[in-house]
Write an enzyme that holds these catalytic residues in place. Structure first.
Site, mmCIF file in Angstrom:
data_model
loop_
_atom_site.group_PDB
_atom_site.id
_atom_site.type_symbol
_atom_site.label_atom_id
_atom_site.label_comp_id
_atom_site.label_asym_id
_atom_site.label_seq_id
_atom_site.Cartn_x
_atom_site.Cartn_y
_atom_site.Cartn_z
ATOM 1 N N ARG A 13 -0.319 14.475 12.920
ATOM 2 C CA ARG A 13 0.420 14.226 11.677
ATOM 3 C C ARG A 13 0.572 15.542 10.910
ATOM 4 N NH1 ARG A 13 -1.540 8.538 9.288
ATOM 5 N NH2 ARG A 13 0.601 8.388 8.577
ATOM 6 N N LYS A 49 0.843 -1.211 0.000
ATOM 7 C CA LYS A 49 0.000 0.000 0.000
ATOM 8 C C LYS A 49 0.873 1.255 0.000
ATOM 9 C CE LYS A 49 -1.816 1.723 4.050
ATOM 10 N NZ LYS A 49 -1.555 3.166 4.140
ATOM 11 N N LEU A 99 6.957 19.758 7.255
ATOM 12 C CA LEU A 99 8.145 19.348 6.481
ATOM 13 C C LEU A 99 7.840 19.303 4.982
ATOM 14 C CD1 LEU A 99 9.473 16.505 8.839
ATOM 15 C CD2 LEU A 99 10.344 18.836 8.630
ATOM 16 N N CYS A 130 -5.159 7.485 9.082
ATOM 17 C CA CYS A 130 -5.229 6.985 10.454
ATOM 18 C C CYS A 130 -4.903 8.105 11.418
ATOM 19 C CB CYS A 130 -4.268 5.822 10.636
ATOM 20 S SG CYS A 130 -4.805 4.349 9.760
#
Ligand code: UD1
Length: 407
Positions: free
Chosen positions: A121, A22, A125, A116
């Site tokens: 998250r 994935k 960056l 998820c």
């Protein structure tokens, strides 16, 4: 589908050949938007995440054709469009839309990415890399006004930001250098794909050098899924059985196999086939999830089930320090643990059947492993989270002897 009903407690035995990865397939599918041509990508797993990715790239004018496990993406007639927020919110990999859209259109809206929800998250960056390559943020849009090659020094190794930097830099004329990059096998797979599209990329331990070009369609065969492989090895062990896996390079699972050995399991590796079995009580062990080639954070929930079935241990996670929310769901199957910031203690546990809601993809797999390891009937709700990442889950589990019903 409402739930998976599991009648657990029997040792699972047999062999599973894993699907395409994935996490390797997704950046490759999005990167195909950076080409002016047709890309041919083999061994694309047919899972929810890749289906959503293909819908997202179709919304931008790409023609997509799936023929068995091969996907053709024709990016010759792309048009700028705002990706559907609902689709974007479904998968984390929609972050790759940023690099791909900046490359294809020179602009991309700021979006709320999904996936998820096991930890914060951020995307700082990713944005830093785009700024270095000549982008700026204006209102709700990232705009590539002044594309130029650049030196990009990440302060933290991020798979997503490294992939996005590679996708964008590959289409910008000139030499860019990326330092502090992630080195996961799916980054190497993306590099191979971008090379097939015409970019010249050199990979060193401390840097990636990209000589960007006008990109044409590329070809790839997606690598096997090491997280899927590790999940099934853990499953066999926890049920007291023995599952072997093949289809992904064994060296990618070195850290996971070392972990299995450290809990006292016997691990056998023959050509591309790995199997493991735990006889007796096993040993107390500790494991630290960190960027590749260290132990993968995505196998950390699977490690918790293995430690509970053996003699307990400690899990540290240096990638996502608080990725332990799933342990709350596992407690419903009798798995005993104590969570701290950055690590958790797992105690040897007698599993019993229970009902749980899959908290996220890998946490959901850990629930399923506990359910299959516990004698009696269990139910896992929100199974769609599991189907985001495990191709042919029902078929594969049945073929190793699992008594399960999806529906
Ligand atoms: C990818 C994988 C995911 C895996 C993770 C780590 C995909 C679709 N997802 O996620 O399955 O768990 O790698 O191997 O391939 N970070 C920042 N700022 C950023 C980006 C990341 O601080 O802009 C931090 C994160 O919070 C985390 C670390 O960097 O602490 C690594 O995250 P990253 O490698 O980016 O994870 P993803 O690419 O989101």
């Amino acid at each position: 589908m409402e739930k998976i009903t599991v009648n657990g407690g029997r040792p699972l035995m047999g062999h599973i050949s894993v699907s395409g990865s994935k996490n390797a397939a997704l950046p490759i599918l999005f990167a195909s938007l950076a080409a002016r041509g047709v890309s041919k990508i083999k061994r694309v797993p047919d899972i929810t995440d890749t289906r959503v990715a293909l819908k997202l790239i179709s919304e931008l004018g790409a023609s997509v054709l799936r023929d068995g496990d091969t996907v053709y993406v024709d990016s010759r007639r792309l048009f700028f469009n705002t990706p559907s927020p609902l689709l974007v919110s479904k998968i984390r990999a929609s972050t790759y839309l940023m690099g791909a859209m900046l490359s294809a259109f020179g602009r991309c809206p700021l979006m709320d990415f999904g996936g998820c929800n096991f930890a914060a998250r951020p995307t700082d960056l990713h944005l830093y890399a785009f700024m270095r390559l000549g982008a700026e943020i204006k209102d709700d849009m990232i705009i590539l006004n002044n594309p130029h090659p650049a030196e990009i020094c990440f302060k933290k190794a991020s798979v997503g930001a490294t992939a996005n930097a590679l996708i964008l830099a590959s289409g910008i004329d000139g030499k860019s250098v990326i330092r502090g990059h992630a080195s996961e096998p799916h980054i190497t797979a993306l590099v191979d794909f971008l090379r097939s599209m015409g970019a010249e990329i050199t990979m060193n331990e401390d840097s990636l050098t990209v000589i960007g070009k006008e990109l044409h369609g590329g070809t790839a065969e997606v690598i096997g899924d090491m997280i899927e492989a590790g999940s099934y090895l853990g499953l066999g062990l926890v049920t007291g059985g023995q599952v072997s896996v093949s289809g992904c390079p064994t060296e990618q699972l070195s850290a996971f196999c070392d972990f299995l050995s450290s809990v006292g399991a016997s691990v056998s590796i023959e050509s591309d086939k790995i199997s493991c079995r735990l006889e007796g009580e096993g040993k107390f062990a500790s494991v630290t999830a960190a960027p590749y080639p260290a132990f993968p954070t995505d196998l950390q929930p699977i490690a918790a089930t293995v430690l509970a079935a053996a003699s307990g241990g400690i899990i540290y996670d240096e990638v996502f320090a608080d990725r332990f929310g799933y342990l709350n769901e596992l407690s419903g199957f009798g798995l005993k643990s104590e969570v701290h910031h950055g690590y958790s203690e797992i105690f040897p546990s007698e599993l019993y059947p229970g009902d749980a809601k899959a908290p996220d993809l890998r946490g959901g797999m850990a629930c399923l492993i506990c359910a299959l390891g516990a004698r009696g009937e269990s139910r896992i709700y929100s199974p769609e989270l599991l189907l985001r990442g495990y191709e042919d889950l029902e078929k594969k589990l049945r073929c190793i002897g699992a008594n399960i019903k999806f529906g």
